[in-house]
Design a protein around this motif. Structure first.
Motif, PDB file in Angstrom:
ATOM      1  N   MET A   1       4.723   9.087 -14.824  1.00  0.00           N
ATOM      2  CA  MET A   1       4.278   8.519 -13.556  1.00  0.00           C
ATOM      3  C   MET A   1       3.342   9.522 -12.882  1.00  0.00           C
ATOM      4  O   MET A   1       3.680  10.674 -12.703  1.00  0.00           O
ATOM      5  N   HIS A   2       2.118   9.065 -12.551  1.00  0.00           N
ATOM      6  CA  HIS A   2       1.197   9.940 -11.842  1.00  0.00           C
ATOM      7  C   HIS A   2       1.510   9.899 -10.353  1.00  0.00           C
ATOM      8  O   HIS A   2       2.205   9.028  -9.879  1.00  0.00           O
ATOM      9  N   GLY A   3       1.037  10.867  -9.645  1.00  0.00           N
ATOM     10  CA  GLY A   3       1.158  10.765  -8.210  1.00  0.00           C
ATOM     11  C   GLY A   3       1.808  11.917  -7.502  1.00  0.00           C
ATOM     12  O   GLY A   3       1.797  11.956  -6.284  1.00  0.00           O
ATOM     13  N   PHE A   4       2.409  12.856  -8.221  1.00  0.00           N
ATOM     14  CA  PHE A   4       3.067  13.950  -7.518  1.00  0.00           C
ATOM     15  C   PHE A   4       2.102  15.081  -7.186  1.00  0.00           C
ATOM     16  O   PHE A   4       2.428  15.969  -6.428  1.00  0.00           O
ATOM     17  N   GLY A   5       0.916  15.060  -7.771  1.00  0.00           N
ATOM     18  CA  GLY A   5      -0.049  16.134  -7.559  1.00  0.00           C
ATOM     19  C   GLY A   5      -0.890  15.936  -6.314  1.00  0.00           C
ATOM     20  O   GLY A   5      -0.607  15.101  -5.451  1.00  0.00           O
ATOM     21  N   ALA A   6      -1.949  16.716  -6.274  1.00  0.00           N
ATOM     22  CA  ALA A   6      -2.901  16.634  -5.158  1.00  0.00           C
ATOM     23  C   ALA A   6      -3.720  15.358  -5.281  1.00  0.00           C
ATOM     24  O   ALA A   6      -3.897  14.824  -6.373  1.00  0.00           O
ATOM     25  N   PRO A   7      -4.226  14.883  -4.159  1.00  0.00           N
ATOM     26  CA  PRO A   7      -5.101  13.713  -4.208  1.00  0.00           C
ATOM     27  C   PRO A   7      -6.363  14.023  -5.016  1.00  0.00           C
ATOM     28  O   PRO A   7      -6.764  15.177  -5.155  1.00  0.00           O
ATOM     29  N   SER A   8      -6.973  12.995  -5.498  1.00  0.00           N
ATOM     30  CA  SER A   8      -8.230  13.128  -6.224  1.00  0.00           C
ATOM     31  C   SER A   8      -9.287  13.760  -5.308  1.00  0.00           C
ATOM     32  O   SER A   8      -9.458  13.322  -4.166  1.00  0.00           O
ATOM     33  N   PRO A   9     -10.014  14.765  -5.792  1.00  0.00           N
ATOM     34  CA  PRO A   9     -11.105  15.330  -4.985  1.00  0.00           C
ATOM     35  C   PRO A   9     -12.140  14.276  -4.591  1.00  0.00           C
ATOM     36  O   PRO A   9     -12.722  14.340  -3.510  1.00  0.00           O
ATOM     37  N   TRP A  10     -12.356  13.287  -5.461  1.00  0.00           N
ATOM     38  CA  TRP A  10     -13.302  12.205  -5.146  1.00  0.00           C
ATOM     39  C   TRP A  10     -12.814  11.403  -3.937  1.00  0.00           C
ATOM     40  O   TRP A  10     -13.566  11.125  -3.011  1.00  0.00           O
ATOM     41  N   VAL A  11     -11.544  11.050  -3.932  1.00  0.00           N
ATOM     42  CA  VAL A  11     -10.973  10.292  -2.818  1.00  0.00           C
ATOM     43  C   VAL A  11     -11.031  11.122  -1.536  1.00  0.00           C
ATOM     44  O   VAL A  11     -11.430  10.619  -0.480  1.00  0.00           O
ATOM     45  N   MET A  12     -10.658  12.381  -1.614  1.00  0.00           N
ATOM     46  CA  MET A  12     -10.712  13.231  -0.420  1.00  0.00           C
ATOM     47  C   MET A  12     -12.143  13.364   0.092  1.00  0.00           C
ATOM     48  O   MET A  12     -12.387  13.287   1.296  1.00  0.00           O
ATOM     49  N   ARG A  13     -13.089  13.538  -0.818  1.00  0.00           N
ATOM     50  CA  ARG A  13     -14.495  13.733  -0.419  1.00  0.00           C
ATOM     51  C   ARG A  13     -15.039  12.556   0.373  1.00  0.00           C
ATOM     52  O   ARG A  13     -15.805  12.737   1.319  1.00  0.00           O
ATOM     53  N   TRP A  14     -14.671  11.331  -0.016  1.00  0.00           N
ATOM     54  CA  TRP A  14     -15.258  10.143   0.606  1.00  0.00           C
ATOM     55  C   TRP A  14     -14.326   9.435   1.590  1.00  0.00           C
ATOM     56  O   TRP A  14     -14.675   8.408   2.148  1.00  0.00           O
ATOM     57  N   MET A  35      -1.470   7.815  -0.871  1.00  0.00           N
ATOM     58  CA  MET A  35      -0.795   7.302   0.325  1.00  0.00           C
ATOM     59  C   MET A  35      -0.432   8.468   1.243  1.00  0.00           C
ATOM     60  O   MET A  35      -0.642   8.395   2.454  1.00  0.00           O
ATOM     61  N   ARG A  36       0.093   9.536   0.671  1.00  0.00           N
ATOM     62  CA  ARG A  36       0.451  10.731   1.453  1.00  0.00           C
ATOM     63  C   ARG A  36      -0.793  11.291   2.154  1.00  0.00           C
ATOM     64  O   ARG A  36      -0.743  11.631   3.337  1.00  0.00           O
ATOM     65  N   TRP A  37      -1.907  11.386   1.435  1.00  0.00           N
ATOM     66  CA  TRP A  37      -3.157  11.915   1.990  1.00  0.00           C
ATOM     67  C   TRP A  37      -3.600  11.094   3.211  1.00  0.00           C
ATOM     68  O   TRP A  37      -3.894  11.637   4.265  1.00  0.00           O
ATOM     69  N   PHE A  38      -3.643   9.778   3.052  1.00  0.00           N
ATOM     70  CA  PHE A  38      -4.121   8.927   4.151  1.00  0.00           C
ATOM     71  C   PHE A  38      -3.105   8.816   5.282  1.00  0.00           C
ATOM     72  O   PHE A  38      -3.493   8.812   6.450  1.00  0.00           O
ATOM     73  N   ALA A  39      -1.827   8.750   4.972  1.00  0.00           N
ATOM     74  CA  ALA A  39      -0.803   8.705   6.031  1.00  0.00           C
ATOM     75  C   ALA A  39      -0.867   9.979   6.870  1.00  0.00           C
ATOM     76  O   ALA A  39      -0.690   9.931   8.095  1.00  0.00           O
ATOM     77  N   GLY A  40      -1.143  11.110   6.237  1.00  0.00           N
ATOM     78  CA  GLY A  40      -1.272  12.371   6.955  1.00  0.00           C
ATOM     79  C   GLY A  40      -2.483  12.418   7.865  1.00  0.00           C
ATOM     80  O   GLY A  40      -2.599  13.315   8.705  1.00  0.00           O
ATOM     81  N   ARG A  41      -3.375  11.456   7.725  1.00  0.00           N
ATOM     82  CA  ARG A  41      -4.557  11.345   8.580  1.00  0.00           C
ATOM     83  C   ARG A  41      -4.463  10.123   9.486  1.00  0.00           C
ATOM     84  O   ARG A  41      -5.458   9.591   9.933  1.00  0.00           O
ATOM     85  N   ASP A  42      -3.233   9.689   9.718  1.00  0.00           N
ATOM     86  CA  ASP A  42      -2.916   8.606  10.650  1.00  0.00           C
ATOM     87  C   ASP A  42      -3.492   7.248  10.251  1.00  0.00           C
ATOM     88  O   ASP A  42      -3.839   6.435  11.114  1.00  0.00           O
ATOM     89  N   HIS A  43      -3.563   6.983   8.948  1.00  0.00           N
ATOM     90  CA  HIS A  43      -3.953   5.660   8.480  1.00  0.00           C
ATOM     91  C   HIS A  43      -2.694   4.868   8.148  1.00  0.00           C
ATOM     92  O   HIS A  43      -1.653   5.432   7.798  1.00  0.00           O
ATOM     93  N   VAL A  44      -2.781   3.568   8.250  1.00  0.00           N
ATOM     94  CA  VAL A  44      -1.695   2.667   7.878  1.00  0.00           C
ATOM     95  C   VAL A  44      -1.851   2.410   6.381  1.00  0.00           C
ATOM     96  O   VAL A  44      -2.880   1.878   5.951  1.00  0.00           O
ATOM     97  N   VAL A  45      -0.861   2.802   5.582  1.00  0.00           N
ATOM     98  CA  VAL A  45      -1.009   2.750   4.132  1.00  0.00           C
ATOM     99  C   VAL A  45      -0.057   1.752   3.485  1.00  0.00           C
ATOM    100  O   VAL A  45       1.073   1.567   3.923  1.00  0.00           O
ATOM    101  N   THR A  46      -0.572   1.122   2.448  1.00  0.00           N
ATOM    102  CA  THR A  46       0.184   0.198   1.614  1.00  0.00           C
ATOM    103  C   THR A  46      -0.072   0.589   0.173  1.00  0.00           C
ATOM    104  O   THR A  46      -1.216   0.857  -0.194  1.00  0.00           O
ATOM    105  N   GLY A  47       0.966   0.603  -0.620  1.00  0.00           N
ATOM    106  CA  GLY A  47       0.815   0.900  -2.040  1.00  0.00           C
ATOM    107  C   GLY A  47       1.483  -0.166  -2.874  1.00  0.00           C
ATOM    108  O   GLY A  47       2.421  -0.824  -2.424  1.00  0.00           O
ATOM    109  N   VAL A  48       0.979  -0.335  -4.089  1.00  0.00           N
ATOM    110  CA  VAL A  48       1.585  -1.262  -5.027  1.00  0.00           C
ATOM    111  C   VAL A  48       1.642  -0.583  -6.394  1.00  0.00           C
ATOM    112  O   VAL A  48       0.719   0.109  -6.803  1.00  0.00           O
ATOM    113  N   ASP A  49       2.778  -0.769  -7.070  1.00  0.00           N
ATOM    114  CA  ASP A  49       2.970  -0.231  -8.416  1.00  0.00           C
ATOM    115  C   ASP A  49       4.060  -1.066  -9.070  1.00  0.00           C
ATOM    116  O   ASP A  49       4.910  -1.625  -8.378  1.00  0.00           O
TER     117      ASP A  49
END
Length: 189
Positions: A1-14, A35-49
């Protein structure tokens, strides 16, 4: 399962392209690194898996749905988000729905493996590798802010990635009324 690491640099950049406090949909969210990255920036996040373990881990960051979006119904019919984020995931039949989920003035941040990756590792099946220009073609109707298609080192991989914005006042069309044009642009990385 992916997802425990740092956010993608591409996603953070844009990520600055989406409005303050905007809604984010993370498709194939894994344990929720984006989701963690965006929630930490006060965005409302939804994930699906589809993985119950992934959904349990990601539930700490926002709303999550456990769903098999490849063989079940699209759980976000009629919904749009200020950002739609996809990394390391490709299911071609969903590309029109993914793009349609981007709200006016919203952004698509997409990064996954591309043709050529079979020469350096996995994934190596063509079903899981974007063809040249395929991500551009799938994003027809959006304004491309950044696009890359090529080789990255450390770890060695071939990727396509895009940051594209739906123009304000533009509506999403699903299904697409006409097939998008195939473009091939391979910038130097």
């Amino acid at each position: 399962m992916h997802g425990f690491g740092a956010p993608s640099p591409w996603v953070m950049r844009w990520s600055h392209l989406l409005p303050e406090g905007g809604s984010v949909l993370d498709i194939a969210c894994g344990a929720g690194r984006h989701m963690r990255w965006f929630a930490g920036r006060d965005h409302v996040v939804t994930g699906v898996d589809r993985s119950p373990e992934a959904v349990a881990a990601a539930s700490h960051f926002g709303r999550v749905l456990q769903a098999d979006i490849e063989s079940g119904p699209w759980p976000f019919a009629g919904e749009q988000f200020d950002a739609v984020v996809v990394t390391h995931y490709l299911w071609r039949p969903l590309l029109p729905r993914i793009v349609a989920a981007v709200a006016p003035s919203g952004v698509l941040l997409y990064e996954t493996f591309a043709a050529g990756n079979e020469s350096v590792g996995k994934p190596s099946r063509p079903d899981f590798l974007l063809r040249p220009g395929e991500l551009l073609a799938a994003s027809a109707g959006l304004r491309v802010v950044a696009y890359e298609d090529g080789f990255l080192d450390d770890p060695a991989r071939f990727v396509q990635r895009i940051a594209a914005v739906r123009p304000a006042g533009a509506s999403a069309r699903y299904p697409l009324e006409a097939p998008p044009r195939q473009l091939t642009i391979t910038p130097r990385l």
